[in-house]
Design a protein around this motif. Structure first.
Motif, short mmCIF file in Angstrom:
data_model
loop_
_atom_site.label_atom_id
_atom_site.label_comp_id
_atom_site.label_asym_id
_atom_site.label_seq_id
_atom_site.Cartn_x
_atom_site.Cartn_y
_atom_site.Cartn_z
N GLU A 9 51.36 47.71 51.39
CA GLU A 9 52.34 48.30 50.48
C GLU A 9 51.88 48.22 49.03
OE1 GLU A 9 56.10 46.45 51.14
OE2 GLU A 9 56.25 47.07 53.24
N LEU A 10 51.21 47.12 48.68
CA LEU A 10 50.75 46.94 47.30
C LEU A 10 49.52 47.77 46.97
CD1 LEU A 10 51.13 43.05 47.04
CD2 LEU A 10 52.46 44.73 45.75
N VAL B 42 37.21 41.66 52.49
CA VAL B 42 37.44 40.22 52.41
C VAL B 42 38.43 39.88 51.30
CG1 VAL B 42 35.57 39.67 50.80
CG2 VAL B 42 36.21 38.00 52.55
N TRP B 43 38.66 40.83 50.39
CA TRP B 43 39.54 40.60 49.25
C TRP B 43 40.96 41.11 49.48
CZ3 TRP B 43 36.43 37.54 46.88
CH2 TRP B 43 35.07 37.82 46.78
N MET C 172 44.14 36.26 28.59
CA MET C 172 43.00 37.05 29.04
C MET C 172 43.27 37.67 30.40
SD MET C 172 39.86 34.53 27.90
CE MET C 172 38.59 35.57 28.61
N SER C 173 42.81 38.89 30.59
CA SER C 173 42.89 39.52 31.90
C SER C 173 41.88 38.88 32.83
CB SER C 173 42.62 41.02 31.79
OG SER C 173 41.25 41.24 31.45
N LEU C 174 42.04 39.12 34.12
CA LEU C 174 41.06 38.60 35.08
C LEU C 174 39.69 39.20 34.83
CD1 LEU C 174 40.28 36.98 37.55
CD2 LEU C 174 41.18 38.83 39.00
N GLU D 291 45.97 43.19 40.56
CA GLU D 291 44.95 43.06 39.52
C GLU D 291 43.67 42.45 40.12
OE1 GLU D 291 44.18 40.88 35.17
OE2 GLU D 291 46.15 40.74 36.15
N TYR D 292 43.85 41.40 40.89
CA TYR D 292 42.72 40.73 41.55
C TYR D 292 42.05 41.65 42.57
CZ TYR D 292 40.91 38.08 45.55
OH TYR D 292 40.17 37.65 46.62
N ALA D 293 42.84 42.25 43.44
CA ALA D 293 42.29 43.08 44.53
C ALA D 293 41.55 44.29 43.99
CB ALA D 293 43.41 43.51 45.47
N THR D 294 42.05 44.88 42.93
CA THR D 294 41.41 46.05 42.32
C THR D 294 40.07 45.66 41.70
OG1 THR D 294 43.58 47.01 41.86
CG2 THR D 294 41.70 47.91 40.65
N LEU D 295 40.04 44.53 41.02
CA LEU D 295 38.81 44.10 40.34
C LEU D 295 37.71 43.71 41.33
CD1 LEU D 295 37.36 43.44 37.68
CD2 LEU D 295 38.32 41.13 37.84
#
Length: 376
Positions: free
Chosen positions: A26-27, A68-69, A113-115, A266-270
């Protein structure tokens, strides 16, 4: 822990894995996790197989995302393969009397700070460390190879935190000598490189541990994921100060925490497309490990050996669609493991879902049409 308790724990974690994957789908609607173990694979026709070896069960004929992310289902399989590779590396090193060290590199970050900013600072500092004089003159020449893992957590109070775990194999007379060498030459250089990137480090910004910690780290590879899947929740204060791993963020998002969902995105996209482990050049070849891509590792049937596979049920597309929508995948696998086709049929009947067929049966068109009507 007895067999019954182990089975119950396994079922709980598998159920949580599927729950979190539903949340990730969903995200992240634009990524492959949306279809992972949810859509029928290309070339598999209109059917999903439920297979078992008597001890565990899985689905065959479904799409996998190999991330894996993003995906707690694929991540578990990929991490298991990577753990095996690290264990083989340690075995190879011991055969050559190399000293394994676990070096952890950390730095301070601004809470605003952003990730992406945090990761850039840490990566640039690490790259410069490997290009520095102390590395080239004193440490690099005695390092046979190294593997780097990147770990991330986030706290509401302190923001994102990125750190590296570097497993090094070193030529030295003793572990104490190897630890002293790395600490003496790299600790001040790491602090200097952090400052060059606008960051800073405390007393333990570079931490060096010996073989026992290296073994322990490899043995617990994937432990952060397992904690998130265990159903255990961190106290609110811990999450605020110590932070949450990405899987804990996803679990919080699945429970309705909107900010945790934004943080996970944010984490998954990066990290999309990045490697979980980075091996130094040529090390895998010297160890004798073949290259196993994440897609390949994720495609393995979890806990089911090919030689022992028994197809217990076949599910037409409409039946499978109902199973996914009603979030019954984990329960169906437990039923298949315990009672075969009878367990599958009983579970589906309880939820008013028809169309399941015994394993090994591939229907004629008229029979298939009948089962489609039952499943609709």
């Amino acid at each position: 822990m007895n067999v019954e308790q182990q089975t119950s724990q396994t079922d709980t974690r598998k159920r949580e894995r599927y729950r979190l994957q539903d949340a990730a789908a969903e995200l992240l609607p634009d990524y492959r996790v949306r279809h992972c173990h949810r859509s029928i694979g290309c070339g598999c026709g209109e059917l999903v197989s439920v297979v078992t070896n008597g001890q565990s069960a899985n689905f065959k004929g479904v799409q996998t995302c190999g991330s894996v992310w993003h995906c707690p289902i694929c991540s578990a399989k990929i991490s298991n393969v990577r753990r095996g590779e690290l264990n083989e590396l340690l075995r190879w090193g011991r055969e050559r009397e190399l000293i394994p060290l676990m070096v952890t590199l950390t730095g301070h970050h601004n809470a605003r700070m952003s990730l992406a900013e945090c990761l850039t600072v840490m990566k640039k500092a690490k790259q410069s460390l490997h290009q520095s004089g102390p590395w080239k003159r004193h440490v690099g020449p005695v390092v046979e190879g190294h593997v780097t893992a990147t770990e991330v957590n986030r706290s509401r109070r302190h923001g994102w935190h990125v750190h590296f775990h570097v497993l090094m194999l070193i030529e030295a007379a003793s572990e104490a000598e190897a630890i002293a060498l790395v600490t003496r030459h790299l600790e001040p250089e790491w602090l200097r490189q952090l400052e060059r990137q606008g960051s800073w480090g405390g007393e333990h910004a570079l931490d060096v541990q010996g073989a026992a910690d290296a073994d322990r780290y490899v043995a617990k590879w994937g432990a952060a994921e397992e904690l998130a899947l265990s159903g255990e929740k961190r106290a609110r204060g811990d999450a605020e100060i110590k932070g949450q791993t990405p899987w804990e963020l996803l679990a919080a998002a699945a429970d309705g925490d909107v900010q945790a969902g934004r943080d996970f995105v944010e984490y998954a996209t990066l990290f999309h497309g990045k490697r979980q482990l980075v091996w130094s050049r040529g090390l895998k070849e010297r160890v004798g490990l073949k290259v196993v891509e994440d897609d390949e590792a994720a495609g393995e049937l979890e806990d089911v050996a090919d030689s022992a596979i028994n197809e217990v049920a076949v599910l037409p597309r409409p039946t499978w669609r109902h199973i996914v929508r009603r979030r019954l995948r984990a329960d169906l696998l437990a039923a298949a493991r315990d009672d075969g086709f009878d367990g599958v049929a009983r579970l589906l009947n309880e939820h008013g879902i028809g169309g399941a067929m015994p394993g090994g049966w591939r229907p004629m068109l008229s029979e298939y049409t009948e089962h489609i009507a039952m499943a609709a």
